[in-house]
Enzyme design. Structure first.
Site, PDB file in Angstrom:
ATOM      1  N   HIS A   1       7.970  85.745  16.308  1.00 37.96           N
ATOM      2  CA  HIS A   1       6.786  85.862  15.610  1.00 37.96           C
ATOM      3  C   HIS A   1       7.127  86.976  15.280  1.00 37.96           C
ATOM      4  O   HIS A   1       6.489  87.662  13.856  1.00 37.96           O
ATOM      5  CB  HIS A   1       6.014  85.272  16.678  1.00 37.96           C
ATOM      6  CG  HIS A   1       4.633  85.008  16.100  1.00 37.96           C
ATOM      7  ND1 HIS A   1       3.465  85.896  16.410  1.00 37.96           N
ATOM      8  CD2 HIS A   1       3.450  83.989  15.699  1.00 37.96           C
ATOM      9  CE1 HIS A   1       2.476  85.868  15.393  1.00 37.96           C
ATOM     10  NE2 HIS A   1       2.614  84.460  14.815  1.00 37.96           N
TER      11      HIS A   1
ATOM     12  N   GLY B   1      30.921 114.131   7.947  1.00 40.89           N
ATOM     13  CA  GLY B   1      30.863 114.839   9.590  1.00 40.89           C
ATOM     14  C   GLY B   1      31.293 114.194  10.657  1.00 40.89           C
ATOM     15  O   GLY B   1      30.807 114.821  12.215  1.00 40.89           O
TER      16      GLY B   1
ATOM     17  N   LYS C   1      39.476 111.072   1.180  1.00 38.92           N
ATOM     18  CA  LYS C   1      39.689 112.175   1.189  1.00 38.92           C
ATOM     19  C   LYS C   1      41.105 111.752   0.286  1.00 38.92           C
ATOM     20  O   LYS C   1      41.722 113.210  -0.592  1.00 38.92           O
ATOM     21  CB  LYS C   1      39.464 113.131   1.579  1.00 38.92           C
ATOM     22  CG  LYS C   1      39.347 115.259   2.082  1.00 38.92           C
ATOM     23  CD  LYS C   1      39.540 115.696   3.012  1.00 38.92           C
ATOM     24  CE  LYS C   1      37.470 115.098   3.943  1.00 38.92           C
ATOM     25  NZ  LYS C   1      37.404 115.990   4.302  1.00 38.92           N
TER      26      LYS C   1
ATOM     27  N   TYR D   1      18.314  76.987  -4.639  1.00 30.95           N
ATOM     28  CA  TYR D   1      17.575  78.405  -4.774  1.00 30.95           C
ATOM     29  C   TYR D   1      17.609  78.330  -3.233  1.00 30.95           C
ATOM     30  O   TYR D   1      17.504  77.752  -1.920  1.00 30.95           O
ATOM     31  CB  TYR D   1      16.137  77.509  -5.276  1.00 30.95           C
ATOM     32  CG  TYR D   1      14.840  76.672  -4.122  1.00 30.95           C
ATOM     33  CD1 TYR D   1      14.961  77.297  -2.800  1.00 30.95           C
ATOM     34  CD2 TYR D   1      15.429  75.582  -4.125  1.00 30.95           C
ATOM     35  CE1 TYR D   1      14.167  76.499  -1.918  1.00 30.95           C
ATOM     36  CE2 TYR D   1      14.600  74.584  -3.762  1.00 30.95           C
ATOM     37  CZ  TYR D   1      14.286  75.264  -2.270  1.00 30.95           C
ATOM     38  OH  TYR D   1      13.605  74.314  -1.233  1.00 30.95           O
TER      39      TYR D   1
ATOM     40  N   MET E   1      34.143 113.214  11.737  1.00 31.36           N
ATOM     41  CA  MET E   1      35.296 113.838  11.805  1.00 31.36           C
ATOM     42  C   MET E   1      35.449 115.332  12.363  1.00 31.36           C
ATOM     43  O   MET E   1      34.771 115.704  11.632  1.00 31.36           O
ATOM     44  CB  MET E   1      36.766 112.729  11.405  1.00 31.36           C
ATOM     45  CG  MET E   1      36.390 110.862  11.905  1.00 31.36           C
ATOM     46  SD  MET E   1      37.442 109.840  11.702  1.00 31.36           S
ATOM     47  CE  MET E   1      37.113 109.988  10.009  1.00 31.36           C
TER      48      MET E   1
ATOM     49  N   CYS F   1      14.294  78.142   3.582  1.00 27.01           N
ATOM     50  CA  CYS F   1      13.237  78.658   3.422  1.00 27.01           C
ATOM     51  C   CYS F   1      12.827  79.180   4.458  1.00 27.01           C
ATOM     52  O   CYS F   1      12.582  79.610   5.230  1.00 27.01           O
ATOM     53  CB  CYS F   1      12.468  77.577   3.825  1.00 27.01           C
ATOM     54  SG  CYS F   1      12.327  76.250   4.813  1.00 27.01           S
TER      55      CYS F   1
ATOM     56  N   ARG G   1      42.037 118.662   7.817  1.00 28.07           N
ATOM     57  CA  ARG G   1      40.765 116.811   7.593  1.00 28.07           C
ATOM     58  C   ARG G   1      41.211 115.919   7.791  1.00 28.07           C
ATOM     59  O   ARG G   1      42.242 115.562   7.596  1.00 28.07           O
ATOM     60  CB  ARG G   1      40.518 117.765   5.991  1.00 28.07           C
ATOM     61  CG  ARG G   1      40.018 119.025   6.144  1.00 28.07           C
ATOM     62  CD  ARG G   1      39.648 118.992   5.000  1.00 28.07           C
ATOM     63  NE  ARG G   1      39.535 120.851   4.596  1.00 28.07           N
ATOM     64  CZ  ARG G   1      38.052 121.399   4.154  1.00 28.07           C
ATOM     65  NH1 ARG G   1      37.097 120.446   4.441  1.00 28.07           N
ATOM     66  NH2 ARG G   1      38.090 122.635   3.524  1.00 28.07           N
TER      67      ARG G   1
ATOM     68  N   SER H   1      15.125  71.138   2.314  1.00 29.08           N
ATOM     69  CA  SER H   1      15.039  72.126   2.810  1.00 29.08           C
ATOM     70  C   SER H   1      15.531  73.097   3.462  1.00 29.08           C
ATOM     71  O   SER H   1      15.139  72.459   4.904  1.00 29.08           O
ATOM     72  CB  SER H   1      13.979  73.191   2.367  1.00 29.08           C
ATOM     73  OG  SER H   1      12.846  74.207   2.164  1.00 29.08           O
TER      74      SER H   1
ATOM     75  N   ARG I   1      34.280 113.475  -3.750  1.00 32.57           N
ATOM     76  CA  ARG I   1      33.783 111.337  -2.825  1.00 32.57           C
ATOM     77  C   ARG I   1      33.037 111.109  -4.192  1.00 32.57           C
ATOM     78  O   ARG I   1      31.697 111.895  -4.695  1.00 32.57           O
ATOM     79  CB  ARG I   1      33.820 111.339  -1.702  1.00 32.57           C
ATOM     80  CG  ARG I   1      32.525 112.727  -1.262  1.00 32.57           C
ATOM     81  CD  ARG I   1      32.605 113.308   0.043  1.00 32.57           C
ATOM     82  NE  ARG I   1      31.858 113.539   0.879  1.00 32.57           N
ATOM     83  CZ  ARG I   1      31.895 114.207   1.974  1.00 32.57           C
ATOM     84  NH1 ARG I   1      32.617 114.222   3.123  1.00 32.57           N
ATOM     85  NH2 ARG I   1      31.188 115.461   2.256  1.00 32.57           N
TER      86      ARG I   1
END
Length: 892
Positions: A457, A103, A24, A863, A105, A843, A94, A775, A338
């Site tokens: 799982h 909102g 700010k 990859y 602080m 993977c 502020r 992998s 902002r």
């Protein structure tokens, strides 16, 4: 420290000083320096806030002297004296941290008023009502923010005065009414705080600055930073600014505006305002604001001026701006700008549009798009307004994003039956899921578990299926016998409707309306991802176990399959067929089931996957889990047999149960995840792996004969020693060669291994003499590196460790760079020293997590592979890795 500059006037700062002045303060300075109408003021730095805490909540040396000096300069600029009650200078105080925390602080307006100054303000404005309204706002805000008095005490008095005067809204309250309210407010302060409301403006300022500093560590601010990953050591700045008043009459007002629609991204001024009001009135809901589009009818010159400023700010900052403004006596003042918070849809649309407008580059558009935006755009989500009206039951882990509504059912069989036969929308609720529940999970719209973590799982399968999942929801208590779960006194019965927000880990009672997006319709997102593809080096593959998943992942941009889990092909309806092989009483019977039952099934599965991935590599992992996972529960079998014995049961069925229990007992291991599984199982039972390899190569050869460009890669799991590969890989390669000779066609292929045991990473140079690709199975590699059971750890202590700061992040969600990442680096370096063209990927579930993707880029992997729904996120993260690397080089 005595020589430190703690305070900067707006004209001394700039937008580049966010670390010091907060967002700010930096933006107020920037607006001042580009000649926008900004009320003058000054900023107390974030360093002062940190020094305040370091000094035991004492202002650092000379800070207050600099505040007084700056306030005197402000008084001079405004032609008023802060300490002169006859010509009062009023200011706002502020907060303003480096990162916007709307909102979170505290703010105090109209500071400087007291019992004398209010009279002078009334006389100067020739408006007694305005002056007393301003004074009551100060006492109210000061009481709440500085003195921590419950705001309800003040709200009750406002309701009372409106009742006494027979009016409905604040602007209708008379001067006398507000004067009476001020006296009541001051009495509340004396009663609740034990001291009189301070009449000295300097004391008000001192206490207000302390309150803003204190709000940095307020609960809501801390919670907000935790949620968004904002560091806690940044501190907040304090902005002291001359007040301008939107409530001085009907030629005044206040409002909030965005340079583009923050919900849709449309390039049109968007916002709200209220005449005769201060800024807090616009956002409080006490009065219904008007659309900023109506400004043109009420104040055409103001509307044009605001539009011009909005265009100037957006061009200057090259981003959507969220602006606060006040109109005082027909003059427009800008109080803040902002970068605007926006929805995912607005973020990607604005980014693409700004590239088209020449405002930003494609690289910047990609950089501004966040992984969370993709999550929200590609998973069903709830209507936010509808959600606000619904009852939140409980919160758990946000294991898999998306929104789901359905009836609660407590077992997989019932869930499947209700979904398939009756067409019900189902939410499967389980204490925790196992592979036996997969059919119910497939049928369900969403999954809720009482136990389990982010890589449990339930979480892993849900992400694979693209289904919402709330895991580890320990607040609920499931009663399987009663078919209910209970939370906070609410009993949810089987068949009741609930709504799951997987992105936030929330469970709601009843049905909430959802919005179901389509990837094909996400034109702006697809454009962003195409630009990301042009930037990234790392390829993005997918984890897919059937042709449908493979095709979906390809639509999402997957460049191959990095993990096809063959064990998933034996679940559901096929489990009994696999059990027939396990229960075979002779080698001949075992081979017969493999050849005549399982081989055709596997071959058909692989054929469909090869066709779906025409031209792309497909890594197929041989059977990995221990065999007991395909058998009935040992504990349940023991209970069944004991019950039958107690009833004196005899006959074939009873003998079959006893035989089944004996087999399961023989398979029992104290730690099956470290037992007979992976390549160990293949070495001990070679026909099983041989059947799978034959199925792979028969399918590949058949597809190739039809013109499909196949690239099969066979992955041998759980290798820990080079001799394991030497024992099993040649046998499997013989099968591959034999099948190609039988089919009369040659195809390119690879044999490689999964690096998921630390010893394999540490001996990667040896292993690469056999393996043509690596992998990383980072779920198990993390588990074995830390020496913890992932499901038990997340349920028992791991999440607490993260909250306590013992671990920076959950290592099953984000790769532990220092430990697991170090093992990966060793494996890559030593493996490629042996085999320079070694293909290396990942993977595990980490393959779709942005920070982990960036680590994989840094380590030089070829990859990452992840579930289909996370492919777009990985594409974006891989591009971010390149952009961040380039930025680091420029900074160096």
């Amino acid at each position: 420290m005595a020589d430190t500059k703690w305070v900067y006037q707006f004209k001394e700062g700039s937008a580049t000083m966010r670390d010091l002045l907060g967002g700010k303060g930096a933006n107020l300075a920037e607006m001042t320096n580009i000649d926008l109408p900004v009320p003058p003021g000054f900023t107390i730095t974030t360093q002062a806030c940190n020094a305040y805490y370091d000094s035991g909540k004492q202002f650092p040396p000379n800070m207050w002297d600099q505040v007084v000096e700056s306030m005197n300069a402000l008084s001079k600029a405004m032609g008023r004296d802060f300490s002169d009650n006859s010509e009062p200078l009023l200011v706002s105080v502020r907060s303003g941290a480096k990162f916007s925390m709307p909102g979170m602080m505290d703010t105090v307006l109209n500071l400087g008023l007291n019992d004398e100054a209010v009279l002078a303000l009334a006389a100067k404005a020739n408006d007694e009502r305005f002056a007393w309204d301003a004074y009551r706002r100060l006492v109210q805000m000061f009481g709440k923010v500085v003195m921590d008095i419950d705001g309800d005490f003040f709200e009750e008095q406002i309701k009372l005065v409106k009742q006494e005067e027979g009016v409905d809204s604040d602007p209708e309250v008379s001067a006398e009414g507000w004067k009476k309210t001020v006296e009541r407010f001051k009495a509340i302060v004396k009663e609740q705080y034990g001291q009189e409301f301070p009449q000295d403006p300097w004391k008000q300022l001192e206490l207000a600055v302390e309150a803003v500093f204190a709000s940095w560590n307020g609960k809501r601010a801390v919670d907000y930073r935790n949620h968004y990953g904002i560091p806690h050591d940044l501190g907040t700045a304090v902005n002291v600014q001359a007040m301008v008043f939107g409530n001085v009459g009907w030629d005044s007002g206040s409002g909030v505006a965005f340079t583009r629609n923050p919900a849709t991204g449309e390039a049109k001024l968007y916002g709200e305002y209220l005449a005769n009001a201060q800024g807090e009135d616009v956002v409080s809901g006490a009065r219904t604001p008007k659309s900023v589009s109506e400004l043109a009818a009420e104040w055409p010159e103001i509307q044009q001026n605001l539009s011009d400023i909005a265009n100037k700010l957006e061009t200057h900052y090259r981003d959507i701006q969220d602006m606060e403004f006040t109109i005082e006596g027909g003059k427009l003042w800008m109080l803040q700008t902002r970068n605007g918070k926006r929805t995912a849809a607005a973020a990607v649309k604005a980014a693409v549009d700004m590239v088209g407008e020449g405002l930003i580059s494609k690289e910047e558009a990609v950089s501004r798009t966040e992984a969370e935006h993709i999550d929200m755009l590609l998973h069903p989500r709830f209507d936010e307004e509808a959600k606000k009206k619904s009852k939140l039951l409980a919160k758990g882990l946000n294991a898999s994003p998306g929104a789901a509504v359905g009836m609660v059912f407590f077992d997989a069989d019932t869930a499947e039956q209700k979904a398939k036969e009756e067409g019900k929308a189902v939410i499967l609720v389980r204490p925790e899921t196992t592979p036996d529940d997969v059919h119910g999970m497939l049928a369900a719209k969403g999954i809720l578990t009482q136990h389990g973590g982010a890589t449990s799982h339930a979480a892993v399968v849900a992400r694979q299926l693209g289904k919402p999942c709330v895991a580890g929801c320990e607040d609920i208590r499931i009663d399987q016998s009663a078919r209910t779960f209970t939370v906070a006194g609410v009993v949810v019965k089987e068949g009741d409707l609930v709504s799951l927000d997987g992105a936030r880990g929330e469970v709601y009672l009843g049905a909430i309306d959802t919005v179901a997006p389509s990837f094909d319709d996400q034109h702006e997102l697809r454009q962003i991802l195409e630009w990301a593809d042009d930037i990234r080096r790392l390829q993005v593959w997918t984890n897919a176990d059937d042709p449908e998943q493979a095709a979906r992942a390809r639509r999402y941009g997957a460049q191959g399959i990095g993990l096809c889990r063959t064990e998933h092909m034996f679940l559901g309806e096929r489990t009994e067929k696999f059990q027939d092989a396990i229960l075979a009483e002779s080698d001949e019977e075992f081979q017969s089931v493999l050849d005549n039952v399982l081989l055709p099934l596997q071959r058909d599965d692989f054929y469909g996957i090869f066709k779906a991935m025409d031209g792309l590599p497909v890594i197929i992992r041989l059977l990995d889990p221990p065999l007991h996972e395909f058998m009935p529960s040992r504990e349940e079998l023991i209970e069944e047999v004991a019950t039958l014995q107690a009833k004196g049961a005899t006959g074939p069925e009873f003998e079959a149960k006893k035989k089944l229990l004996a087999v399961v007992q023989d398979m029992h291991e104290f730690n099956p995840m470290l037992g007979l599984r992976g390549c160990r199982l293949g070495i001990m039972m070679p026909p099983l792996n041989k059947m799978q390899v034959r199925a792979i190569f028969e399918a590949a050869c058949d597809a190739a004969k039809e013109g499909v460009d196949v690239h099969p890669e066979v992955m041998i799991p759980l290798t820990s020693h080079i001799n394991e590969l030497k024992a099993i890989q040649p046998l499997l390669e013989e099968i591959a060669v034999a099948v190609m000779e039988e089919k009369g066609i040659q195809i390119k292929y690879k044999f490689g291994t999964m690096i998921e045991i630390p010893r394999a990473a540490l001996t990667a140079g040896e292993i690469a003499t056999m393996a043509q690709f690596f992998s990383f199975g980072t779920n198990d590699l993390t588990q074995m590196t830390f020496g913890i059971s992932r499901d038990d750890a997340e349920r028992k202590f791991l999440l607490s460790f993260v909250e306590m700061g013992i671990l920076p992040k959950n290592p099953f969600q984000t790769i532990d760079a220092d430990g697991v990442g170090r093992l990966m680096q060793i494996a890559v370096t030593e493996g490629r020293a042996t085999r320079p063209d070694l293909e290396v990927g990942i993977c595990g579930e980490h393959g779709g997590e942005p920070a982990s993707v960036k680590l994989c880029h840094k380590l030089g992997l070829n990859y990452v592979s992840c579930s289909p729904f996370r492919v777009p996120i990985a594409r974006l993260a891989a591009a971010h890795a390149v952009l961040e690397e380039q930025a680091e080089r420029m900074n160096d």
